[in-house]
Structures are given as structure tokens and as C-alpha cells.
Design a protein around this motif. Structure first.
Motif, PDB file in Angstrom:
ATOM      1  N   HIS A 253       0.283  -1.245  -0.129  1.00  0.00           N
ATOM      2  CA  HIS A 253       0.010  -0.633  -0.359  1.00  0.00           C
ATOM      3  C   HIS A 253       1.090   0.827  -0.111  1.00  0.00           C
ATOM      4  N   SER A 254       0.008   1.985  -0.096  1.00  0.00           N
ATOM      5  CA  SER A 254       1.160   3.699  -0.391  1.00  0.00           C
ATOM      6  C   SER A 254       1.470   4.012   1.094  1.00  0.00           C
ATOM      7  N   ARG A 255       0.818   3.358   2.512  1.00  0.00           N
ATOM      8  CA  ARG A 255       1.443   3.416   3.960  1.00  0.00           C
ATOM      9  C   ARG A 255       2.404   2.991   4.069  1.00  0.00           C
ATOM     10  N   THR A 256       3.464   3.995   4.836  1.00  0.00           N
ATOM     11  CA  THR A 256       4.746   3.254   5.140  1.00  0.00           C
ATOM     12  C   THR A 256       5.182   3.555   6.282  1.00  0.00           C
ATOM     13  N   CYS A 257       5.994   2.645   6.982  1.00  0.00           N
ATOM     14  CA  CYS A 257       7.132   3.048   8.530  1.00  0.00           C
ATOM     15  C   CYS A 257       8.218   3.199   8.311  1.00  0.00           C
ATOM     16  N   VAL A 258       8.784   4.491   8.847  1.00  0.00           N
ATOM     17  CA  VAL A 258      10.438   4.696   8.786  1.00  0.00           C
ATOM     18  C   VAL A 258      10.661   5.932  10.027  1.00  0.00           C
ATOM     19  N   ASP A 270       7.156  -0.713  15.795  1.00  0.00           N
ATOM     20  CA  ASP A 270       6.220  -2.013  16.864  1.00  0.00           C
ATOM     21  C   ASP A 270       4.733  -2.452  15.611  1.00  0.00           C
ATOM     22  N   LEU A 271       4.983  -4.018  16.071  1.00  0.00           N
ATOM     23  CA  LEU A 271       4.241  -4.210  15.215  1.00  0.00           C
ATOM     24  C   LEU A 271       2.573  -3.742  15.095  1.00  0.00           C
ATOM     25  N   LYS A 272       1.832  -3.223  16.330  1.00  0.00           N
ATOM     26  CA  LYS A 272       1.315  -2.351  16.552  1.00  0.00           C
ATOM     27  C   LYS A 272       0.784  -1.563  15.821  1.00  0.00           C
ATOM     28  N   ALA A 273       1.990  -0.541  15.760  1.00  0.00           N
ATOM     29  CA  ALA A 273       1.913   0.690  14.883  1.00  0.00           C
ATOM     30  C   ALA A 273       1.975   0.045  13.678  1.00  0.00           C
ATOM     31  N   LEU A 274       2.240  -0.673  13.178  1.00  0.00           N
ATOM     32  CA  LEU A 274       3.111  -0.878  11.466  1.00  0.00           C
ATOM     33  C   LEU A 274       1.095  -2.008  11.056  1.00  0.00           C
ATOM     34  N   GLU A 275       0.367  -2.165  12.515  1.00  0.00           N
ATOM     35  CA  GLU A 275      -0.780  -1.823  11.313  1.00  0.00           C
ATOM     36  C   GLU A 275      -2.070  -1.491  11.314  1.00  0.00           C
ATOM     37  N   LYS A 276      -2.030  -0.174  12.276  1.00  0.00           N
ATOM     38  CA  LYS A 276      -2.258   1.132  11.711  1.00  0.00           C
ATOM     39  C   LYS A 276      -1.880   1.457  10.454  1.00  0.00           C
ATOM     40  N   GLY A 277      -0.109   1.399  10.230  1.00  0.00           N
ATOM     41  CA  GLY A 277      -0.185   1.772   9.515  1.00  0.00           C
ATOM     42  C   GLY A 277      -0.374   1.180   8.006  1.00  0.00           C
ATOM     43  N   TRP A 278      -1.376   0.094   8.330  1.00  0.00           N
ATOM     44  CA  TRP A 278      -1.522  -1.114   7.029  1.00  0.00           C
ATOM     45  C   TRP A 278      -0.759  -1.875   6.855  1.00  0.00           C
ATOM     46  N   LYS A 281       0.196  -8.279   8.220  1.00  0.00           N
ATOM     47  CA  LYS A 281      -0.253  -9.409   7.150  1.00  0.00           C
ATOM     48  C   LYS A 281      -1.933  -9.506   6.021  1.00  0.00           C
ATOM     49  N   LYS A 282      -2.426  -8.636   7.437  1.00  0.00           N
ATOM     50  CA  LYS A 282      -4.058  -8.098   6.583  1.00  0.00           C
ATOM     51  C   LYS A 282      -4.014  -7.274   6.008  1.00  0.00           C
ATOM     52  N   HIS A 283      -3.139  -6.053   5.317  1.00  0.00           N
ATOM     53  CA  HIS A 283      -3.109  -5.639   4.139  1.00  0.00           C
ATOM     54  C   HIS A 283      -2.990  -5.831   3.309  1.00  0.00           C
ATOM     55  N   SER A 284      -1.076  -5.969   3.656  1.00  0.00           N
ATOM     56  CA  SER A 284      -0.204  -6.784   3.035  1.00  0.00           C
ATOM     57  C   SER A 284       0.044  -8.012   2.795  1.00  0.00           C
TER      58      SER A 284
END
Ligand SMILES: [Zn+2]
Ligand SMILES: [Zn+2]
Length: 310
Positions: A253-258, A270-278, A281-284
């Protein structure tokens, strides 16, 4: 907790270039001079990938005489056949060809010659997508490909079209499991050399072992920075690298974690933060890591698939 491939594997990283030309096709240096240039620049291995076409008498460079205890070569070529969506010849990097690989048949397509090389044992890479203006349909067409050339230094220097992630990211999101390799595509007519390479994790500097590692995706790509570790510990994704200013996690997706800074050498997400950032795995179904140093030079992990690591 588990380091991810290739960082969790035994062996060491070997630096190599899989795409370079000599006087056997349209490069300006003799094969020995090209190989010596890479040796002198600190590479562990390289491949002459001369243009496999009739004009050059179908060269598959025999570089075996240039091997030594601490440097090796892979036998291969850049294959060509009609025709991409843009109506141009296909350019396909084939690493690990037999020296007597048969010339292209009159009606052989890009997909067919790639498959023949694949069956002969080669690692197949779709070359310079941006330079060739490859479409997603083109990407789908080479069904036996192992990888997409995500950075081609010669195309970047001469044409400002060095990039290939646009194609690979779309193919990944369709579920196609390809890896990502950077090269020079040097012809030595311009400063087109030593700008992009692969770091292959393997237990020995043996061409067959390197090829197996490439086919298995046990490598990453770089323009300079080093990736030391990518680790998934259940709660966090951690990256360790040489000093860079950006560590970013990219997904479908267009979201990222940086994480940004000056000369940072690690980041944990933090994987939870990654989840909020999509990114989860359920999103990508996949993600990848890029690091960028102060000079803008990058290193790229291969795509990591959630169902293979968690
Ligand atoms: Zn090419
Ligand atoms: Zn080339």
C-alpha cells in the motif's frame, strides 16, 4: 528471536555484479579488463552479460580463466527476443548459462527463451523495467523469472531510468513471489560502473552455490549501505545497518513506516503501529526494507512474505 533470511543463514555476504558488457558485445573493454576492474573495486564475483544476439555471434562469455581463490565469475548473458508492449526487444539477465546455450530461434519469444535458460539452470532477471518502459502485462509475461532488476546504474546515469521497483511492487501485490536485484549494466563508456550490486549470503564463493543462493532469494541489493540484520521478534520488526539517514518499511500500500535521523544504525518498529499503518499481513502479504544514507545511496532488502516468517 528470529532473524529473517538471508541474515539468519550460515556463511557470509559476497558482493557481485550480474550485469556488465565487454567487447564481446557493445562494451568498450576487453573481458579481462572488465573482470579486473571489478576485482580491483573489491567485488567477490561478477558476470559478463554480453548481448546474446546474432550481430555479436551469440556470446556467452567464458570467464572461467579469470577465477581465483578469492574471486569468481558466473557464466551468463543478456538475452533478447521480441517483443515487449512497447514494441522493443526483451532484455533478460540469465545468470548460470551453459557455454553452448543455443542461439535464439527465429520465432522464439522473450518468455520462451527465458524458459529455455531457466531449464538450463539459469537465474532469470527481468532487466531495467523503467528503461524498457515495461508494463504490468510485460512483468506477468515472463512467468519463469526469479527476479526484477530494481536498480540499473547505467540506465540511471545515462537515461534517468534506473528504477524497477514500480514493476516489482505491483507484481508482488498480485502475489507473484519475485526477488529484487541491483546491477551496473556497465559498458564503461560513461561512469556506469560500481553503482549497484548484490550481496549474496552463501557458505562459499562457488558459482553454483552463489546461483542457488540467488535463486533462493538469499541476498540483498545495495548502492553502498550495508544491511546487517532484519529481525522479527513477535512484537517488533528490527533493522540494523551501516550508518544511514532513513530506514523505511515499504509494503503493498501507499502507507509506510519510517525512521529518520543522522547516521542511524538501527530502528525498531512496533508491529501494532505497523498495523495502524496498514503494513501488517491482513493488509499487505509482503513488505520490504530500504535504507538511505546521507548521500542518497540505498540498500534494499528482498521482499519478505508474512506467511513465510510469521
Ligand atoms: Zn539491456
Ligand atoms: Zn545490459
Amino acid at each position: 528471536m528470529p532473524l529473517l533470511s538471508p541474515f539468519n543463514l550460515p556463511g557470509r555476504f559476497w558482493r557481485g555484479n550480474l550485469h556488465t558488457h565487454s567487447t564481446l558485445s557493445d562494451g568498450i573493454l576487453e573481458p579481462r579488463a572488465v573482470v579486473d576492474a571489478y576485482k580491483d573495486a573489491g567485488y567477490d564475483f561478477m558476470m559478463l552479460s554480453d548481448h546474446f544476439i546474432g550481430n555479436f555471434d551469440w556470446p556467452v562469455a567464458d570467464t572461467r580463466a579469470f577465477r581465483s581463490n578469492n574471486f569468481t565469475t558466473i557464466i551468463g548473458a543478456e538475452l533478447h527476443a521480441p517483443e515487449t508492449s512497447a514494441g522493443e526487444l526483451w532484455h533478460i539477465v540469465a545468470a548460470g548459462l551453459p557455454l553452448d546455450f543455443a542461439p535464439a530461434g527465429k520465432h522464439e519469444t522473450g518468455e520462451q527463451i527465458s524458459r529455455r535458460a531457466h531449464e538450463a539452470g539459469a537465474f532469470i532477471g527481468i532487466a531495467h523495467p523503467s528503461w524498457s518502459q515495461l508494463t504490468i502485462e510485460d512483468g506477468r509475461a515472463i512467468g519463469c523469472a526469479h527476479a526484477v532488476e530494481i536498480y540499473n546504474h547505467g540506465c540511471a546515469i545515462e537515461n534517468d531510468r534506473g528504477e524497477g521497483w514500480y514493476l516489482l511492487d505491483q507484481l508482488l501485490t498480485e502475489g507473484t513471489r519475485l526477488t529484487a536485484f541491483a546491477t551496473d549494466d556497465a559498458h564503461f563508456k560513461t561512469p556506469d560502473h560500481f553503482g549497484g550490486w548484490v550481496q549474496v549470503k552463501a557458505q562459499s564463493l562457488d558459482p553454483d552455490v552463489l546461483l542457488e543462493a540467488l535463486k533462493s532469494g538469499h541476498y540483498y541489493s545495495s548502492q553502498g549501505p550495508l544491511l546487517h540484520d532484519i529481525e522479527l521478534n513477535g512484537k517488533e520488526l528490527s533493522v540494523a545497518c551501516s550508518p544511514v539517514d532513513t530506514i523505511t518499511v515499504v509494503c503493498g500500500h501507499s502507507r509506510t513506516c519510517v525512521r529518520t535521523g543522522k547516521a542511524i544504525t538501527e530502528a525498531s518498529f512496533d508491529l501494532k503501529a505497523l498495523e495502524k499503518g496498514w503494513l501488517l499481513k491482513k493488509h499487505s502479504p509482503w513488505f520490504r526494507v530500504t535504507v538511505i544514507d546521507h548521500a542518497g545511496k540505498r540498500a534494499w532488502s528482498n521482499p519478505i512474505w508474512w506467511d513465510e516468517v510469521a
